[in-house]
Scaffold this motif. Structure first.
Motif, mmCIF file in Angstrom:
data_model
loop_
_atom_site.group_PDB
_atom_site.id
_atom_site.type_symbol
_atom_site.label_atom_id
_atom_site.label_comp_id
_atom_site.label_asym_id
_atom_site.label_seq_id
_atom_site.Cartn_x
_atom_site.Cartn_y
_atom_site.Cartn_z
ATOM 1 N N ARG A 1 0.885 -1.249 -0.046
ATOM 2 C CA ARG A 1 0.005 -0.081 -0.015
ATOM 3 C C ARG A 1 1.047 1.286 -0.160
ATOM 4 O O ARG A 1 1.726 1.525 0.925
ATOM 5 C CB ARG A 1 -0.828 0.057 1.207
ATOM 6 N N SER B 1 -0.707 4.467 -0.507
ATOM 7 C CA SER B 1 -1.187 5.851 0.104
ATOM 8 C C SER B 1 -2.833 5.239 0.430
ATOM 9 O O SER B 1 -3.163 4.169 0.204
ATOM 10 C CB SER B 1 -1.317 6.736 -0.742
ATOM 11 N N THR B 2 -3.451 5.824 1.421
ATOM 12 C CA THR B 2 -4.695 5.619 1.672
ATOM 13 C C THR B 2 -5.380 6.965 2.278
ATOM 14 O O THR B 2 -4.591 7.753 2.849
ATOM 15 C CB THR B 2 -4.983 4.410 2.835
ATOM 16 N N THR C 1 -9.333 8.547 3.933
ATOM 17 C CA THR C 1 -10.634 8.122 4.284
ATOM 18 C C THR C 1 -11.320 9.438 4.767
ATOM 19 O O THR C 1 -10.934 10.737 5.047
ATOM 20 C CB THR C 1 -10.900 7.371 5.684
ATOM 21 N N ALA D 1 -6.219 10.214 -2.262
ATOM 22 C CA ALA D 1 -5.466 8.883 -2.398
ATOM 23 C C ALA D 1 -4.232 8.824 -3.646
ATOM 24 O O ALA D 1 -3.145 8.284 -3.398
ATOM 25 C CB ALA D 1 -6.210 7.506 -2.433
ATOM 26 N N THR E 1 -13.181 4.702 2.160
ATOM 27 C CA THR E 1 -11.614 4.833 2.212
ATOM 28 C C THR E 1 -11.103 4.392 0.692
ATOM 29 O O THR E 1 -11.734 3.427 0.020
ATOM 30 C CB THR E 1 -11.140 3.759 3.373
ATOM 31 N N SER F 1 -7.742 3.321 -1.046
ATOM 32 C CA SER F 1 -6.085 2.891 -1.099
ATOM 33 C C SER F 1 -5.671 2.798 -2.265
ATOM 34 O O SER F 1 -6.250 2.207 -2.997
ATOM 35 C CB SER F 1 -6.003 1.841 -0.140
ATOM 36 N N TRP G 1 -2.507 0.721 -4.025
ATOM 37 C CA TRP G 1 -1.374 -0.293 -3.891
ATOM 38 C C TRP G 1 -0.509 -0.200 -5.057
ATOM 39 O O TRP G 1 -0.878 -0.028 -6.567
ATOM 40 C CB TRP G 1 -2.069 -1.694 -3.816
#
Length: 548
Positions: free
Chosen positions: A327, A329-330, A332, A409, A467, A469, A471
């Motif tokens: 991952r 970045s993420t 929310t 993100a 959220t 994310s 990858w």
């Protein structure tokens, strides 16, 4: 045979030579003496040596454009665009097979190859439409009614003439003069009428039952009319055929009864780690000549078809090689109303549509392009949206919250911002400046994967949050935002609107301008500091009806 000698004026000449004498002189090597190509003397050389000599010259000439005058219009062609090339082995064959030559030299023309259809396509684009008066035959359908276009003789480009002129002129650097010539289409008016009476009308007179193993489905006349095409070639020869793609599009529901779509390879997250799920081939109905054969027959009509494998468009190995392993970045954002409110449902719907998207290195992701129009037909509901600065119910309201989450993100993954637009009003549930709205088709969110690795977009929702994310493989040490102070603050006005279902009240928010810098660090040093600036309008205090 003995040699015979003639003495004249003090000169001695050979009139006849035996096999061991003059014949050996003339044919020494693979290429007869006195033979030239491009002015290069190939006499008495081997085939290998002749190919070496010609190849060097052929490579030099292959870089020269071809000059053509088609119907008096000057055109310059790059050889590779029309498959124009000197066939060296064939040219050597021509030189070797040219026979003995006793006196002086002779020039053998190089053998030139050209893709006649590509050449024709390029030249036709240069000829004004009004200059071509030959009319090719045609046959189509208006609904299920055959519509004929009858042939007519006239001026036209002849690809064989064009190819011959270009093959002759180009190796010499000359201008190829290609005229329009009088031509008569191969298919006649009477033959067009025969196709209507014998095939087109019977074809759409009744349905056709197709058997694929134990499965049966029907092709309606309207679908047959879409799939039955009549193609006219450059010579005006009209030929019937089944266009499988058009037929399948017109009868998609029927084909689906027998077909299995291919499953593309995809990346899923199992146990918190990306894993490639292998693709599986599909099964498609192969239907062409069998259908064409029964169309002229009276009802009831039936035919059989077979299933063929349809491979997935991407390969498992290609997906595995994208380097999607961690991952990077993420982000929310939170919403109210619970999972069942219309706005929340819209956020969940768009999140599901994007989940699992893969953005390859160098690709630009478009949110509008990925989801298409967001409407009632694909599950979106009415919820508050901003239209011309006013809050009112609209289909897919809430999609902007997902857009903001996706933008952040991508932003914190260090991907390139290609297109985004913040909201006109500030909403405290979003980070100021670093947020985005969307409206199909006018406003889009687009970002480019500038890393050397693939990016997997993973989405997740709860009853109060969404959220996103990213990858891939980490490229940067960190991506952070540095804010400047808010300035140019403006107070919200009060706006009275007519009371009714389209009027939504709000308490109002002040407007302001703010700067934000995205700071990216790699290998211990700062490599980017990009400024984002946005001015928020004050959100009015909307009042429905007159205040008492």
């Amino acid at each position: 045979m003995k040699a015979r000698w003639l003495v004249a004026g003090g000169l001695v000449a050979v009139l006849g030579l035996g096999a061991a004498g003059g014949g050996a002189y003339v044919t020494a090597g693979d290429i007869p003496r006195g033979t030239q190509v491009f002015g290069i003397d190939l006499g008495a050389t081997s085939r290998a040596e002749a190919e070496r000599l010609i190849s060097a010259e052929a490579q030099a000439r292959a870089k020269r454009p071809a000059r053509v005058a088609v119907d008096g219009i000057a055109v310059t062609l790059q050889p590779a665009a029309v498959g124009l090339a000197i066939d060296v082995p064939a040219t050597v064959d021509a030189a070797a097979g040219s026979g003995p030559w006793f006196f002086g030299t002779r020039e053998i023309a190089a053998v030139v190859r050209v893709d006649e259809r590509k050449l024709e396509a390029v030249l036709r684009k240069q000829v004004p439409a009004g200059r071509v008066t030959m009319k090719r035959p045609g046959l189509s359908f208006a609904g299920v009614a055959p519509v004929a276009t009858y042939p007519q003789a006239g001026l036209d480009l002849d690809r064989r003439v064009a190819a011959a002129r270009v093959r002759e002129a180009w190796p010499l650097g000359d201008l190829a003069v290609v005229p329009l010539v009088e031509r008569t289409p191969v298919t006649t008016k009477a033959q067009v009428d025969e196709l209507i009476a014998g095939l087109a009308r019977p074809a759409v007179a009744a349905p056709v039952t197709v058997a694929v193993g134990a499965v049966r489905f029907q092709l309606a006349p309207a679908a047959i009319a879409k799939g039955l095409v009549f193609r006219s070639d450059a010579d005006g020869r009209l030929t019937p055929a089944i266009d499988a793609a058009k037929l399948r599009a017109a009868a998609a529901g029927e084909f689906a009864k027998a077909e299995t779509p291919a499953q593309q390879a995809k990346i899923s997250l199992a146990g918190g780690a990306p894993k490639v799920v292998a693709s599986t081939p599909g099964k498609a109905v192969a239907l062409g000549g069998e259908l064409l054969a029964v169309l002229p027959k009276p009802a009831p009509r039936a035919t059989t078809a077979t299933l063929v494998d349809t491979p997935a468009s991407g390969t498992d190995a290609e997906l595995a090689g994208l380097g999607i392993k961690e991952r990077v970045s993420t982000f929310t954002t939170y919403f109210t109303g619970g999972a069942k409110s219309p706005r929340s449902q819209n956020i969940i719907t768009i999140a599901k549509a994007v989940d699992g998207a893969v953005v390859r290195p160098g690709e630009t992701f478009s949110l509008n392009g990925h989801t298409g129009e967001r409407g009632y037909h694909n599950g979106y509901k009415d919820a508050p949206v901003i239209v011309n600065g006013v809050l009112e119910p609209g289909v897919a309201g809430g999609a902007s919250q997902f857009t903001t989450t996706l933008f952040n993100a991508a932003y914190y993954a260090g991907l390139e911002d290609v297109e985004h637009k913040p909201h006109s009003f500030y909403f405290s549930r979003y980070p100021a400046v670093i947020e985005s709205t969307i409206f199909y088709p006018a406003l889009d969110l687009r970002f480019k994967n500038t890393t050397p690795y693939g990016i997997l977009v993973d989405t997740a929702t709860t009853g109060r949050s969404v959220t996103v994310s990213m990858w891939g493989t980490k490229v940067y040490d960190s991506v952070k935002t540095v804010y400047g102070p808010r300035r140019n603050r403006t107070s919200p006005p009060t706006v009275h609107r007519e009371d009714g279902p389209r009027c939504l009240t709000s308490s109002g928010l002040p407007g302001f301008t703010q700067d934000a810098w995205r700071v990216i660090r790699k290998d211990g040093r700062e490599i980017e500091r990009k400024k984002f600036t946005w001015r928020y309008d004050p959100e009015p205090r909307f009042v429905c009806g007159e205040e008492e």
